[in-house]
Each structure stands twice: as structure tokens, then as C-alpha cells.
Motif scaffolding. Structure first.
Motif, mmCIF file in Angstrom:
data_model
loop_
_atom_site.group_PDB
_atom_site.id
_atom_site.type_symbol
_atom_site.label_atom_id
_atom_site.label_comp_id
_atom_site.label_asym_id
_atom_site.label_seq_id
_atom_site.Cartn_x
_atom_site.Cartn_y
_atom_site.Cartn_z
ATOM 1 N N PRO A 185 44.740 22.873 2.980
ATOM 2 C CA PRO A 185 45.061 21.588 3.608
ATOM 3 C C PRO A 185 43.958 20.542 3.505
ATOM 4 O O PRO A 185 44.241 19.355 3.253
ATOM 5 N N SER A 188 43.807 19.027 0.124
ATOM 6 C CA SER A 188 44.973 18.175 -0.118
ATOM 7 C C SER A 188 44.776 16.801 0.518
ATOM 8 O O SER A 188 45.156 15.774 -0.060
ATOM 9 N N ASP A 256 51.044 22.893 10.972
ATOM 10 C CA ASP A 256 52.468 22.838 10.615
ATOM 11 C C ASP A 256 52.869 21.506 9.994
ATOM 12 O O ASP A 256 54.035 21.311 9.644
ATOM 13 N N ASP A 257 51.917 20.576 9.831
ATOM 14 C CA ASP A 257 52.195 19.328 9.103
ATOM 15 C C ASP A 257 52.072 19.515 7.599
ATOM 16 O O ASP A 257 52.305 18.574 6.831
ATOM 17 N N PHE A 258 51.692 20.722 7.163
ATOM 18 C CA PHE A 258 51.516 21.003 5.742
ATOM 19 C C PHE A 258 52.569 22.004 5.269
ATOM 20 O O PHE A 258 52.992 22.872 6.021
ATOM 21 N N THR A 259 52.952 21.859 4.015
ATOM 22 C CA THR A 259 53.822 22.841 3.379
ATOM 23 C C THR A 259 53.091 23.406 2.165
ATOM 24 O O THR A 259 52.263 22.723 1.543
ATOM 25 N N GLU A 260 53.391 24.651 1.842
ATOM 26 C CA GLU A 260 52.735 25.320 0.713
ATOM 27 C C GLU A 260 53.779 25.792 -0.278
ATOM 28 O O GLU A 260 54.821 26.344 0.089
ATOM 29 N N SER A 261 53.515 25.537 -1.551
ATOM 30 C CA SER A 261 54.422 25.984 -2.607
ATOM 31 C C SER A 261 53.594 26.377 -3.822
ATOM 32 O O SER A 261 52.813 25.563 -4.339
ATOM 33 N N TYR A 265 49.118 22.895 -1.535
ATOM 34 C CA TYR A 265 49.436 22.353 -0.222
ATOM 35 C C TYR A 265 49.719 20.854 -0.301
ATOM 36 O O TYR A 265 49.077 20.131 -1.070
ATOM 37 N N ARG A 266 50.672 20.437 0.516
ATOM 38 C CA ARG A 266 50.970 19.011 0.615
ATOM 39 C C ARG A 266 51.445 18.711 2.029
ATOM 40 O O ARG A 266 51.902 19.603 2.756
ATOM 41 N N SER A 268 53.828 17.181 4.988
ATOM 42 C CA SER A 268 55.232 16.891 5.248
ATOM 43 C C SER A 268 55.413 15.380 5.357
ATOM 44 O O SER A 268 54.438 14.622 5.412
ATOM 45 N N GLU A 269 56.659 14.931 5.407
ATOM 46 C CA GLU A 269 56.909 13.489 5.537
ATOM 47 C C GLU A 269 56.301 12.951 6.832
ATOM 48 O O GLU A 269 55.687 11.875 6.848
#
Length: 325
Positions: A185, A188, A256-261, A265-266, A268-269
Motif C-alpha cells: 500500500p 502504491s 481496507d481502502d486498498f485492493t490487491e490483484s 496494490y491499488r 479503491s474508488e
């Protein structure tokens, strides 16, 4: 004047009379439209893959308004800029200094020294006084080639980021600086902040009439805006780094404001909106400019530094990078 950020991937930016219209897709499949008067907008930033109509793009350029593109991770991709500067004498002076080894080295030393000093100020502000940055700063003065100065700058950056884990409050940690893509995070956010900063510096370079592709610290490569990257250096610690640390340590963002793929990491809206609001606050923060001795915002300071560099190139006035304590 403000920056219009469009961050929803399926958004549509169009023109309606003397205003921009942003259409946002809702969860139920309907569209919500918002009107933004064009006279209140200074720049447009499109993040992800929103659509922009031809009318809106042409209208922005007619108004002298740059339109910048960022990836979904916040990486700077490019800009649609109004017509190029007609200041041919400035461009010639810029090219001449590129080929003047002695003057170019002196300018690069000033840029790198300022960056290291501003990095040291970030650490000092967080009570990390025992670090190697002051010795790196002194070492810059003794270097005799551009590559040597770049080497010292790289060592300083490595030592600077090695201290970052101690700057962060729980639950955040910082193993090391990485990107393409950022694998945690904090990295990112740094990449996102540098992308947003690059937007501002690109606009300032364009307004000052400089060629964005001819720089001095960063080598000239195909497609690399070396001048933009040069002018960014003194502002990375002052704007981007300080803002990332503030957002995390003041808990404006949560894990929880971040998403991982696939290890990347990036935000969220919702997280992007929070981060953009923090960036705008930072850009509108006022301070006393050490050269001009009056108060200005960071956004204005970036433009002032581009114009100071233009004066250095054309009039030989020494370039003083922005240093704040």
C-alpha cells in the motif's frame, strides 16, 4: 480555479454550453450527471479509463486547459496540452545549456543538493536525525561528472527510503521502494502521489515555455520528459512524500481502502477520492517562498520554479531550487 478529477472508469466527460458535464454510472445502471462551469477549472485529470468526448477535449484546449491521463494505479501516462510556446529564444537557450558540460553539471548539482536537503528535512521533522543524508549532500559538491552526481543521488534515495519504516505508524510498514507495479500500500501511494505531482509540473513546464523533453539530471530518451522529471525532484519530498506520510499517520486511509490483484496494490474508488482531496489540500497549502519572500501555495511554487529556471537559461540568473525547513 481548481482541478477537475474524473476517476470512475465508466465516467463520460462531455461539454454542454460553457460547462463540462460528468456522467457517472450508478449501481442500478442509471447515469447521474453533474455540471462543472468551465471557468472554475484550471486542469482536467482523467484516471483509469473514463471517456472524454471530442467537444470536451477541444473546448479544454481552446481555453488553454491541459488534460492529463493517469492509469488506474495513478501512474502518469500523458497529457493533451494547449499550443506549444512561441518562445524560440528560450528553447535555444535550453538546448545550449544541455551541451555546456560545466554549466549543466552546476545546475544538476543544485537540483540534487536540494532534493537531498528536502529529504533530510522530512526525516528531521519525524525526529530521525541520525542518517547519512547530510554526508551525501556534501559529497555532491565534490563530484566532477553527471554520472557521479547521479550515483550520489541514488545512494541518498536508498538511504532515505531505508528510514521510512520508522516514519510510519501501525498498521503500515515499508519494506523498500518498489514500483511497476507497487507491491504494498505505501508504495502504491508514493507512485500515485508522484503521478499527481508530475501532472502539476508538466503544466508548469508548458506554461513557462520550456521543452519538456530536454532535461539535465535525467538523460534524454525517447518519450521521457526529462525537464519535467528534473523539476519534480525538489518537490518529491516537499509535496508527495510529506502528503503520503500525513495521510497514513493521520489514519485518513485504512488497509481496507486498498485492493490487491496479482501482487499489485491499488486504492479503491473511495480511497482515491480521499487521497485526491488530501493532495489538493497539500497543493493549496501556503508557505513563505524563500526567494520571493511572499506567501504562495505549492501549486503556485511549482510554476514559479519553472519560471526561475527559464530566467536562469535566458538571463544567467542563478537557479535556486525550493528549500523549506
Amino acid at each position: 480555479m481548481s482541478v477537475l478529477y474524473v476517476i470512475q472508469p465508466e465516467a463520460i466527460l462531455s461539454k454542454s454550453y460553457e460547462a463540462f458535464t460528468v456522467a457517472l454510472k450508478q449501481e442500478d445502471g442509471t447515469w447521474q450527471k453533474r455540471s462543472v462551469p468551465a471557468q472554475t477549472v484550471e486542469q482536467v485529470v482523467l484516471m483509469g479509463n473514463p471517456q472524454v468526448t471530442g467537444d470536451a477535449l477541444v473546448y479544454a484546449l481552446e481555453l488553454g486547459m491541459p488534460v492529463h491521463y493517469l492509469s488506474g494505479f495513478g501512474k502518469y501516462l500523458g497529457s493533451a496540452l494547449p499550443g506549444y510556446s512561441r518562445n524560440g529564444s528560450l528553447r535555444l537557450a535550453q538546448y545550449a545549456l544541455y551541451h555546456d558540460t560545466e554549466k549543466r553539471l552546476a545546475l544538476v548539482k543544485a537540483i540534487v543538493t536540494a532534493k537531498i536537503q528536502n529529504q533530510y528535512a522530512v526525516l528531521y521533522r519525524h525526529k530521525i536525525k541520525d542518517n547519512s543524508l547530510k554526508s551525501h549532500k556534501k559529497l555532491v559538491k565534490t563530484q566532477t561528472t553527471l554520472d557521479q552526481v547521479r550515483g550520489v543521488e541514488g545512494l541518498a534515495a536508498k538511504d532515505y527510503f531505508a528510514c521510512w519504516d520508522a516514519l510510519l505508524k501501525e498498521p503500515w510498514s515499508f519494506p523498500r521502494r518498489n514500483r511497476r507495479p507497487p507491491t504494498d500500500p505505501v508504495n502504491s501511494l508514493l507512485s500515485f502521489a508522484y503521478g499527481l505531482l508530475r501532472v502539476q509540473v508538466t503544466a508548469a513546464v508548458h506554461l513557462a515555455g520550456l521543452d519538456p523533453y530536454i532535461g539535465y539530471l535525467h538523460e534524454v530518451h525517447h518519450g521521457q520528459p526529462s525537464m519535467v522529471l528534473d523539476l519534480m525532484e525538489e518537490f518529491r519530498p516537499l509535496v508527495a512524500d510529506n502528503m503520503v506520510l500525513s495521510v497514513l499517520n493521520h489514519r485518513e486511509l485504512q488497509p481496507d481502502d486498498f485492493t490487491e490483484s496479482l501482487g499489485a496494490y491499488r486504492l479503491s474508488e473511495k480511497g482515491r477520492k480521499t487521497f485526491l482531496q488530501a493532495f489538493e489540500r497539500k497543493m493549496n497549502d501556503e508557505f513563505k517562498h524563500p526567494t520571493f519572500d511572499y506567501r504562495c501555495t505549492y501549486r503556485r511554487a511549482i510554476e514559479l520554479q519553472a519560471r526561475l529556471l527559464s530566467r536562469h537559461l535566458q538571463e544567467g540568473v542563478p537557479y535556486k531550487p525550493l528549500l523549506l525547513r
